[in-house]
Design a protein around this motif. Structure first.
Motif, PDB file in Angstrom:
ATOM      1  N   THR A 242      35.852  31.851  32.030  1.00 52.33           N
ATOM      2  CA  THR A 242      34.639  32.289  31.332  1.00 52.33           C
ATOM      3  C   THR A 242      34.836  33.564  30.517  1.00 52.33           C
ATOM      4  N   GLY A 243      35.984  34.209  30.664  1.00 54.18           N
ATOM      5  CA  GLY A 243      36.215  35.470  29.977  1.00 54.18           C
ATOM      6  C   GLY A 243      35.473  36.647  30.589  1.00 54.18           C
ATOM      7  N   GLN A 244      34.981  36.480  31.801  1.00 57.21           N
ATOM      8  CA  GLN A 244      34.281  37.562  32.481  1.00 57.21           C
ATOM      9  C   GLN A 244      35.280  38.446  33.226  1.00 57.21           C
ATOM     10  N   SER A 245      34.787  39.547  33.756  1.00 63.17           N
ATOM     11  CA  SER A 245      35.638  40.452  34.533  1.00 63.17           C
ATOM     12  C   SER A 245      34.885  40.910  35.780  1.00 63.17           C
ATOM     13  N   ILE A 246      34.401  39.947  36.553  1.00 65.07           N
ATOM     14  CA  ILE A 246      33.651  40.244  37.765  1.00 65.07           C
ATOM     15  C   ILE A 246      34.628  40.770  38.822  1.00 65.07           C
ATOM     16  N   ARG A 247      34.305  41.913  39.383  1.00 64.23           N
ATOM     17  CA  ARG A 247      35.194  42.565  40.348  1.00 64.23           C
ATOM     18  C   ARG A 247      34.848  42.162  41.776  1.00 64.23           C
ATOM     19  N   LEU A 248      35.862  42.145  42.626  1.00 57.32           N
ATOM     20  CA  LEU A 248      35.688  41.983  44.065  1.00 57.32           C
ATOM     21  C   LEU A 248      36.010  43.321  44.711  1.00 57.32           C
ATOM     22  N   CYS A 249      35.042  43.886  45.427  1.00 58.85           N
ATOM     23  CA  CYS A 249      35.187  45.206  46.045  1.00 58.85           C
ATOM     24  C   CYS A 249      35.023  45.047  47.549  1.00 58.85           C
ATOM     25  N   CYS A 250      36.022  45.480  48.311  1.00 57.71           N
ATOM     26  CA  CYS A 250      36.027  45.300  49.764  1.00 57.71           C
ATOM     27  C   CYS A 250      36.183  46.653  50.455  1.00 57.71           C
ATOM     28  N   PRO A 251      35.098  47.423  50.587  1.00 57.83           N
ATOM     29  CA  PRO A 251      35.223  48.733  51.218  1.00 57.83           C
ATOM     30  C   PRO A 251      35.545  48.631  52.701  1.00 57.83           C
ATOM     31  N   ALA A 252      36.260  49.627  53.203  1.00 60.99           N
ATOM     32  CA  ALA A 252      36.562  49.725  54.621  1.00 60.99           C
ATOM     33  C   ALA A 252      35.364  50.313  55.357  1.00 60.99           C
TER      34      ALA A 252
END
Length: 265
Positions: A242-252
């Motif tokens: 899709t040309g998107q840049s959705i981030r995955l954030c996994c805080p501790a």
């Protein structure tokens, strides 16, 4: 807006002027139905906060009445004067524990508390009860967060898109659980990706994941569905397609992360 991870479903939500506690479980154990032999959860590590070491709280948000979201031993150690915004089942629990300022929210009901606008979003049915998620907006920055701890239903997504877009952060499960007779109770990577594709956030933060040990007869019957790596790969494929840049954030546990507020053109 910022988020501090505690563990499992428990988070601190920080706006510019306030702090909210979401679905707290801070003390062990966590027992369902008062039956430790049936299912009991324990933290593997001491949580980063106890009820006594939390920052000053402006309100508590409770999405469901079950103890993994509305844990009586934790709530009993909190100040009963703290306002509570909750699903009807969780509101009953909070009132029974002596909380003085409890507001039960019906689906799609909204309330403003300081600089936070809270909308109760219909959640997944749990037997005869349909619990809640939350759509949270920090008003000064218009930062929006959608929290759903179990299954985001397809029937609510058009309204989320029409009335609340853009939603900048999804706080949703990405690793699922399958319960006997009930099926997929917590959504796995495939369903989580459907939510992401529909709502097009800037960022996804996994919830319902924790350093937790499960004990008891029923716990042994629960099957995991997918993995964090599987979701990461699916999200990468979606971004590429899709040309998107959705981030995955996994805080501790104990880590605080900032939520994006930029509006996608």
């Amino acid at each position: 807006m910022k988020l501090t991870r505690i563990d499992l479903n428990s988070w601190l939500i920080h706006t510019q002027t306030q702090t909210f506690l979401l679905d707290p479980w801070l003390v062990d154990p966590l027992v369902f139905f008062g039956l430790p032999w049936f299912i009991r959860l324990q933290h593997r590590q001491v949580p980063p906060f106890t009820p006594e070491t939390l920052p000053k709280l402006d309100a508590i948000l409770l999405s469901q009445g079950q103890p993994d979201h509305c844990h009586p031993p934790t709530l009993q150690r909190l100040n009963r004067q703290i306002p509570v915004f909750a699903s009807p089942t969780a509101a009953r629990v909070a009132r029974s524990l002596g909380f003085k300022r409890v507001q039960a929210l019906d689906p799609w009901q909204s309330v403003q508390w300081g600089d936070l606008h809270i909308t109760a979003v219909p959640g997944a049915p749990l037997g005869p009860v349909r619990e809640l998620g939350f759509l949270l907006e920090e008003l000064p920055t218009q930062t929006r967060l959608y929290y759903e701890p179990h299954l985001s239903q397809p029937d609510i997504r058009p309204r989320l898109q029409q009335e609340f877009a853009p939603i900048h952060t999804l706080l949703i499960p990405v690793v699922g659980q399958i319960f006997p007779l009930l099926g997929e109770v917590i959504m796995g990577p495939e369903r989580a990706l459907q939510v992401v594709a529909a709502l097009r956030p800037q960022q996804v933060i996994p919830t319902a994941m924790g350093e937790v040990d499960y004990h008891g007869w029923f716990a042994a019957q629960i099957r995991p569905l997918g993995s964090l790596e599987e979701f990461r790969e699916k999200l990468g494929s979606l971004n590429a397609a899709t040309g998107q840049s959705i981030r995955l954030c996994c805080p501790a546990p104990g880590e605080t992360v900032s939520l994006p507020a930029e509006v996608r053109a």
